[in-house]
Scaffold this active site. Structure first.
Site, PDB file in Angstrom:
ATOM      1  CE  LYS A   1     -19.646 -21.613  23.152  1.00 51.72           C
ATOM      2  NZ  LYS A   1     -20.166 -21.522  22.013  1.00 51.72           N
TER       3      LYS A   1
ATOM      4  CD  GLU B   1     -25.732 -19.343  18.359  1.00 53.42           C
ATOM      5  OE1 GLU B   1     -26.441 -20.286  18.651  1.00 53.42           O
ATOM      6  OE2 GLU B   1     -24.713 -19.261  18.508  1.00 53.42           O
TER       7      GLU B   1
HETATM    8  N1  PSU Z   1     -22.254 -18.592  21.671  1.00 48.69           N
HETATM    9  C1  PSU Z   1     -22.544 -18.048  22.724  1.00 48.69           C
HETATM   10  N2  PSU Z   1     -23.226 -19.095  23.351  1.00 48.69           N
HETATM   11  C2  PSU Z   1     -23.535 -20.659  22.934  1.00 48.69           C
HETATM   12  C3  PSU Z   1     -23.087 -20.741  21.733  1.00 48.69           C
HETATM   13  C4  PSU Z   1     -22.413 -19.776  21.015  1.00 48.69           C
HETATM   14  O1  PSU Z   1     -22.239 -17.019  23.263  1.00 48.69           O
HETATM   15  O2  PSU Z   1     -24.219 -21.163  23.594  1.00 48.69           O
HETATM   16  C5  PSU Z   1     -23.396 -22.120  21.046  1.00 48.69           C
HETATM   17  C6  PSU Z   1     -23.559 -22.112  19.550  1.00 48.69           C
HETATM   18  O3  PSU Z   1     -24.768 -22.266  19.207  1.00 48.69           O
HETATM   19  C7  PSU Z   1     -22.181 -22.950  19.192  1.00 48.69           C
HETATM   20  C8  PSU Z   1     -22.649 -23.917  20.137  1.00 48.69           C
HETATM   21  O4  PSU Z   1     -22.716 -23.467  17.862  1.00 48.69           O
HETATM   22  O5  PSU Z   1     -22.641 -23.290  21.321  1.00 48.69           O
HETATM   23  C9  PSU Z   1     -21.401 -24.859  20.031  1.00 48.69           C
HETATM   24  O6  PSU Z   1     -21.645 -25.910  20.672  1.00 48.69           O
HETATM   25  P1  PSU Z   1     -20.637 -27.272  20.536  1.00 48.69           P
HETATM   26  O7  PSU Z   1     -19.518 -27.202  21.121  1.00 48.69           O
HETATM   27  O8  PSU Z   1     -21.320 -28.597  21.310  1.00 48.69           O
HETATM   28  O9  PSU Z   1     -20.685 -27.454  18.912  1.00 48.69           O
END
Ligand code: PSU
Ligand code: MN
Length: 306
Positions: free
Chosen positions: A160, A26
């Site tokens: 996370k 990604e």
């Molecule tokens: N993993 C990481 N850092 C990030 C992300 C994932 O180590 O920044 C990103 C991914 O793209 C994931 C997003 O899909 O954070 C999630 O965002 P949200 O909580 O707004 O859906």
């Protein structure tokens, strides 16, 4: 030009032609997840790790309205320094492409693009999930819905730790997404290898993970698998140390009225500041670890095609 609305890089196209396994990567983690220049360094190392594992990396992003599967090093370098890139999830991709803009793909959008390009394995850091306090904010990442409907195996270090891990597991169960801890019983929690939650499923080899992916297809089940791969022990920040930092970051987000798409990038940045950069070192280590496992799984997918 391809009649489909995406372009494969020369390297990815060559891998496809040769039948070399491919691992999708990604780009939101590059533009919104880490500061420059560490983000570029990370992106390059992740690609090198995938190659060392015998697969071809395909980093995915929308550049001036065009969906790219595989980026050249020059483009990667430019993207890592781009300030205004949009953060694209399922909802945003088509508008970004229709209006000729540039955006980085989240887990959800990367899964869509990978599936479209015939890539079944994807490595990232951590997936989005159910945020703490979601019972009031309704903040649940679109990544979860995507795992329920798009057939890509996603290798991450668990949800996370800024999230509500227990609620995230509940939603994934409801959606029928297999959450498979790799090589241990507990669900890993991103910067920490252990959480207090037992994973619903556990597998110990890349071969079994690839087999399970293909078995879902044979059963006609839509959706992917979440492989929760623990951060290597020598790189982790233990839970007890991290929890007060996360609490503080969450409070700060509330004080500053941070909502929607900005929440995750804000929290990651705040945890980075509060740990004096240690969260970033750990984040890079876990992404590399996920890239290595994803390459192994991709190789296994090719091996037992049957
Ligand atoms: N993993 C990481 N850092 C990030 C992300 C994932 O180590 O920044 C990103 C991914 O793209 C994931 C997003 O899909 O954070 C999630 O965002 P949200 O909580 O707004 O859906
Ligand atoms: Mn959200």
């Amino acid at each position: 030009m391809s009649p489909l609305p995406f372009i494969c890089s020369a390297a990815v196209q060559a891998a496809k032609d040769a039948g070399t396994p491919i691992v999708a990567l990604e780009s939101t983690i590059i533009t919104h997840g880490m500061p420059y220049p560490q983000n570029l360094e990370m992106a390059r190392k992740v690609e090198a790790t995938v190659r060392a594992g015998g697969a071809e990396p395909a980093t995915i992003a929308v550049l001036d309205g065009v969906l790219h599967v595989g980026l050249t090093d020059e483009v990667l370098e430019k993207l890592a320094q781009t300030k205004g890139a949009a953060k694209l999830s399922r909802a945003d991709m088509a508008v970004c492409m229709a209006t000729g803009r540039t955006g980085a793909t989240t887990v959800a959008a990367t899964m869509i693009a990978a599936n479209f390009a015939g890539i079944s394995v994807f490595a990232t850091g951590g997936i989005g999930g159910v945020h703490r306090g979601a019972e009031l904010s309704f903040d649940i990442s679109a990544d979860l819905q995507e795992l329920a409907q798009t057939s890509v195996t996603v290798v991450a270090a668990g949800p996370k730790a800024i999230l509500d891990v227990s609620k995230t597991l509940e939603v994934l169960e409801t959606l029928g997404v297999p959450v498979i801890a790799f090589g241990q019983d507990a669900v890993p929690a991103f910067w920490s290898s252990q959480s207090i939650y037992k994973a619903p499923l556990r597998l110990d080899t890349a071969t079994e993970i690839a087999k399970a992916h293909k078995m879902r297809a044979r059963l006609g089940l839509p959706g992917g698998q979440l492989i929760a791969n623990p951060i290597p022990a020598n790189a982790e920040i233990v839970r007890a140390e991290l929890e007060p930092v996360i609490e503080r970051a969450l409070q700060d987000a509330q004080t500053h009225g941070i909502i929607g798409k900005s929440v995750t990038p804000y929290l990651l940045q705040r945890v980075y500041e509060l740990t004096e950069g240690r969260s970033l070192t750990a984040n890079i280590a876990l992404v590399l670890n996920n890239a290595a496992l994803a390459a192994q799984i991709a190789c296994e997918m090719e091996d037992n095609k049957a």
